[in-house]
Design a protein around this motif. Structure first.
Motif, mmCIF file in Angstrom:
data_model
loop_
_atom_site.group_PDB
_atom_site.id
_atom_site.type_symbol
_atom_site.label_atom_id
_atom_site.label_comp_id
_atom_site.label_asym_id
_atom_site.label_seq_id
_atom_site.Cartn_x
_atom_site.Cartn_y
_atom_site.Cartn_z
ATOM 1 N N VAL A 121 -14.983 2.638 -32.950
ATOM 2 C CA VAL A 121 -14.907 1.203 -32.690
ATOM 3 C C VAL A 121 -14.082 0.893 -31.451
ATOM 4 O O VAL A 121 -14.601 0.315 -30.516
ATOM 5 N N PRO A 122 -12.813 1.278 -31.446
ATOM 6 C CA PRO A 122 -12.196 1.242 -30.133
ATOM 7 C C PRO A 122 -12.574 2.552 -29.493
ATOM 8 O O PRO A 122 -12.355 3.616 -30.082
ATOM 9 N N PRO A 123 -13.165 2.518 -28.342
ATOM 10 C CA PRO A 123 -13.627 3.750 -27.702
ATOM 11 C C PRO A 123 -12.522 4.782 -27.595
ATOM 12 O O PRO A 123 -11.350 4.442 -27.456
ATOM 13 N N LYS A 124 -12.884 6.028 -27.708
ATOM 14 C CA LYS A 124 -11.898 7.105 -27.597
ATOM 15 C C LYS A 124 -12.484 8.222 -26.763
ATOM 16 O O LYS A 124 -13.575 8.714 -27.056
#
Lengths: 133, 133
Positions: free
Chosen positions: B82-85
């Motif tokens: 969801v939050p890019p990693k």
DNA sequence: CCGAATCCGTGGCGATACTG
DNA sequence: CAGTATCGCCACGGATTCGG
């Protein structure tokens, strides 16, 4: 000298952090290494350097030599003969550096192909702009 | 070949000559080495790099990482969370390079004082402009 | 969180011409 | 032979802004 150095330009800030940067900064010049290599065999004259390096301008040869001299990597010996004669020779420190640089050469040669392929592969996938349009 | 080689820009001319230049060219960037060092311990995220490097801009971090990736020195792994990693990790080649660079570090540390003194001495003799006027 | 795009200053380097 | 001086280009890199 000169307390008012308004710029400070990296140096003090960066120098302490990473000693590698220090080396790289003074070797990353376009001609430094080639000069070190050319002078590795022994004392060499200005014009000999100029001809053996191929593509270097008088200006850059002079500038780079000055920097190397300033850093104590080459010694400059002037013979006050009729046609001026100046010889440059590597210092001990420079010769050690030269050896170290050869490790890098080894790495470069071992990985040259790998890198070339990596680049090719990368450039293939990430087509510059192929806007399939 | 090359009908209008107005520039030719090094590359073809220089690349073959000296493999050292090849290495230096891709390491001489202002941040390349520091990234290699920071990523030496294992996979590391973009923001971690950004914070651990101190002074680097987002732009340069991205650009340098791209180049390193292109040369096959780091791998880029995207986790579509969801939050890019995104994690970056050194390749084998890069780790070997990193070792080699440490020889340079050794040299730098051994000769750091010598160089500083050389500079000081040089600058003392060759007074910048002392135009006694 | 991880980028890409744009604007702009600095300096490395080349070309050229002049000197002791 | 061995430099020095002047100019101009352009790649590198910093600051800022926008997007998925």
């Amino acid at each position: 000298m000169s307390q008012r150095n308004t710029g400070v330009t990296v140096q003090a800030v960066n120098a302490h952090a990473c000693p590698v940067r220090e080396v790289l900064d003074r070797v990353s010049g376009k001609w430094s290494v080639q000069i070190l290599v050319a002078a590795a065999h022994g004392p060499i004259r200005f014009t000999e350097l100029e001809r053996s390096i191929e593509g270097i301008s008088r200006r850059m040869l002079t500038l780079t030599l000055r920097n190397l001299e300033r850093d104590g990597l080459v010694t400059r010996t002037v013979y006050p003969t009729v046609p001026p004669k100046v010889e440059y020779e590597l210092t001990t420190a420079a010769r050690e550096l030269h050896e170290t640089l050869q490790r890098l050469t080894d790495w470069a040669e071992r990985n040259r192909v790998y890198i070339a392929e990596s680049r090719a592969a990368y450039d293939t996938e990430h087509q510059p702009e192929l806007v399939d349009a």
